[in-house]
Design a protein around this motif. Structure first.
Motif, PDB file in Angstrom:
ATOM      1  N   THR A 266       0.898  -1.178   0.064  1.00  0.00           N
ATOM      2  CA  THR A 266       0.127  -0.100  -0.019  1.00  0.00           C
ATOM      3  C   THR A 266       0.821   1.213  -0.064  1.00  0.00           C
ATOM      4  OG1 THR A 266      -1.620  -1.171   1.133  1.00  0.00           O
ATOM      5  CG2 THR A 266      -1.673   1.123   1.151  1.00  0.00           C
ATOM      6  N   ALA A 267       1.991   1.189   0.748  1.00  0.00           N
ATOM      7  CA  ALA A 267       2.933   2.352   0.556  1.00  0.00           C
ATOM      8  C   ALA A 267       3.505   2.744  -0.500  1.00  0.00           C
ATOM      9  CB  ALA A 267       3.991   2.293   1.773  1.00  0.00           C
ATOM     10  N   THR A 268       3.782   1.634  -1.140  1.00  0.00           N
ATOM     11  CA  THR A 268       4.497   1.619  -2.599  1.00  0.00           C
ATOM     12  C   THR A 268       3.622   2.219  -3.645  1.00  0.00           C
ATOM     13  OG1 THR A 268       5.769  -0.341  -2.163  1.00  0.00           O
ATOM     14  CG2 THR A 268       5.465   0.292  -4.055  1.00  0.00           C
ATOM     15  N   VAL A 269       2.197   1.687  -3.456  1.00  0.00           N
ATOM     16  CA  VAL A 269       1.288   2.139  -4.372  1.00  0.00           C
ATOM     17  C   VAL A 269       0.900   3.759  -4.061  1.00  0.00           C
ATOM     18  CG1 VAL A 269      -1.239   2.353  -4.988  1.00  0.00           C
ATOM     19  CG2 VAL A 269       0.270   0.084  -4.907  1.00  0.00           C
ATOM     20  N   LEU A 270       0.760   4.038  -2.811  1.00  0.00           N
ATOM     21  CA  LEU A 270       0.692   5.621  -2.633  1.00  0.00           C
ATOM     22  C   LEU A 270       1.657   6.642  -2.916  1.00  0.00           C
ATOM     23  CD1 LEU A 270      -1.191   5.137   0.887  1.00  0.00           C
ATOM     24  CD2 LEU A 270      -2.143   6.029  -1.252  1.00  0.00           C
ATOM     25  N   ILE A 271       2.946   6.069  -2.901  1.00  0.00           N
ATOM     26  CA  ILE A 271       3.972   6.803  -3.307  1.00  0.00           C
ATOM     27  C   ILE A 271       4.071   6.832  -4.709  1.00  0.00           C
ATOM     28  CG2 ILE A 271       6.612   6.780  -3.263  1.00  0.00           C
ATOM     29  CD1 ILE A 271       6.481   5.708  -0.406  1.00  0.00           C
ATOM     30  N   VAL A 272       4.040   5.985  -5.438  1.00  0.00           N
ATOM     31  CA  VAL A 272       4.058   5.674  -6.904  1.00  0.00           C
ATOM     32  C   VAL A 272       2.892   6.860  -7.562  1.00  0.00           C
ATOM     33  CG1 VAL A 272       3.688   4.475  -9.091  1.00  0.00           C
ATOM     34  CG2 VAL A 272       5.097   3.509  -7.157  1.00  0.00           C
ATOM     35  N   VAL A 273       1.585   6.641  -6.907  1.00  0.00           N
ATOM     36  CA  VAL A 273       0.485   7.358  -7.305  1.00  0.00           C
ATOM     37  C   VAL A 273       0.974   9.003  -7.133  1.00  0.00           C
ATOM     38  CG1 VAL A 273      -1.583   8.338  -6.972  1.00  0.00           C
ATOM     39  CG2 VAL A 273      -1.174   5.756  -7.278  1.00  0.00           C
ATOM     40  N   GLY A 274       1.390   9.133  -6.019  1.00  0.00           N
ATOM     41  CA  GLY A 274       2.025  10.608  -5.785  1.00  0.00           C
ATOM     42  C   GLY A 274       2.922  11.236  -6.602  1.00  0.00           C
TER      43      GLY A 274
ATOM     44  N   PHE B  81       1.138  11.850  -9.896  1.00  0.00           N
ATOM     45  CA  PHE B  81       0.366  13.293  -9.935  1.00  0.00           C
ATOM     46  C   PHE B  81       1.639  14.351  -9.971  1.00  0.00           C
ATOM     47  CE2 PHE B  81      -3.650  11.688  -7.513  1.00  0.00           C
ATOM     48  CZ  PHE B  81      -3.968  11.139  -8.452  1.00  0.00           C
ATOM     49  N   LEU B  82       2.721  14.206  -9.294  1.00  0.00           N
ATOM     50  CA  LEU B  82       3.722  15.323  -9.272  1.00  0.00           C
ATOM     51  C   LEU B  82       4.248  15.494 -10.582  1.00  0.00           C
ATOM     52  CD1 LEU B  82       5.404  17.007  -7.480  1.00  0.00           C
ATOM     53  CD2 LEU B  82       7.036  15.318  -7.443  1.00  0.00           C
ATOM     54  N   GLY B  83       4.263  14.465 -11.748  1.00  0.00           N
ATOM     55  CA  GLY B  83       4.498  14.575 -12.886  1.00  0.00           C
ATOM     56  C   GLY B  83       3.415  15.438 -13.842  1.00  0.00           C
ATOM     57  N   GLY B  84       2.156  15.235 -13.526  1.00  0.00           N
ATOM     58  CA  GLY B  84       0.947  15.807 -14.032  1.00  0.00           C
ATOM     59  C   GLY B  84       1.105  17.240 -13.604  1.00  0.00           C
ATOM     60  N   ILE B  85       1.343  17.546 -12.303  1.00  0.00           N
ATOM     61  CA  ILE B  85       1.519  19.154 -11.990  1.00  0.00           C
ATOM     62  C   ILE B  85       2.504  19.541 -12.951  1.00  0.00           C
ATOM     63  CG2 ILE B  85       2.149  20.526 -10.406  1.00  0.00           C
ATOM     64  CD1 ILE B  85       1.033  18.364  -8.165  1.00  0.00           C
ATOM     65  N   ILE B  86       3.520  19.044 -13.407  1.00  0.00           N
ATOM     66  CA  ILE B  86       4.574  19.577 -13.977  1.00  0.00           C
ATOM     67  C   ILE B  86       4.226  19.864 -15.331  1.00  0.00           C
ATOM     68  CG2 ILE B  86       6.970  19.307 -15.131  1.00  0.00           C
ATOM     69  CD1 ILE B  86       7.732  18.076 -12.370  1.00  0.00           C
TER      70      ILE B  86
ATOM     71  N   MET C  43      -1.009  14.666  -0.572  1.00  0.00           N
ATOM     72  CA  MET C  43      -1.769  13.732   0.385  1.00  0.00           C
ATOM     73  C   MET C  43      -1.269  12.252   0.122  1.00  0.00           C
ATOM     74  SD  MET C  43      -5.538  15.329   0.733  1.00  0.00           S
ATOM     75  CE  MET C  43      -6.412  13.851   0.249  1.00  0.00           C
ATOM     76  N   CYS C  44      -1.132  11.892  -1.182  1.00  0.00           N
ATOM     77  CA  CYS C  44      -0.623  10.684  -1.510  1.00  0.00           C
ATOM     78  C   CYS C  44       0.677  10.360  -0.940  1.00  0.00           C
ATOM     79  CB  CYS C  44      -0.688  10.254  -3.040  1.00  0.00           C
ATOM     80  SG  CYS C  44      -2.416   9.951  -3.695  1.00  0.00           S
TER      81      CYS C  44
END
Length: 54
Positions: free
Chosen positions: A4-12, A15-20, A41-42
């Protein structure tokens, strides 16, 4: 490191790449702010679920 931690970090990071990408495309600021809140949050929840803190 749990799954779960891995999935949340990867999704975060996704999203960071999406922001850029959205900043480069000059998308609306409200959309960028909403995406950055979700990314933060992710990433925070993923880091908090790491077993380093126990």
């Amino acid at each position: 490191m749990s799954g779960t931690a891995t999935v949340l970090i990867v999704v975060g990071l996704f999203f960071l790449g999406g922001i850029i990408s959205f900043v480069k495309q000059k998308m609306p600021t409200s959309l960028i702010v909403l995406l950055s809140i979700g990314a933060a949050m992710c990433l925070v929840s993923g880091v908090m679920r790491l077993e380093v803190w126990n």
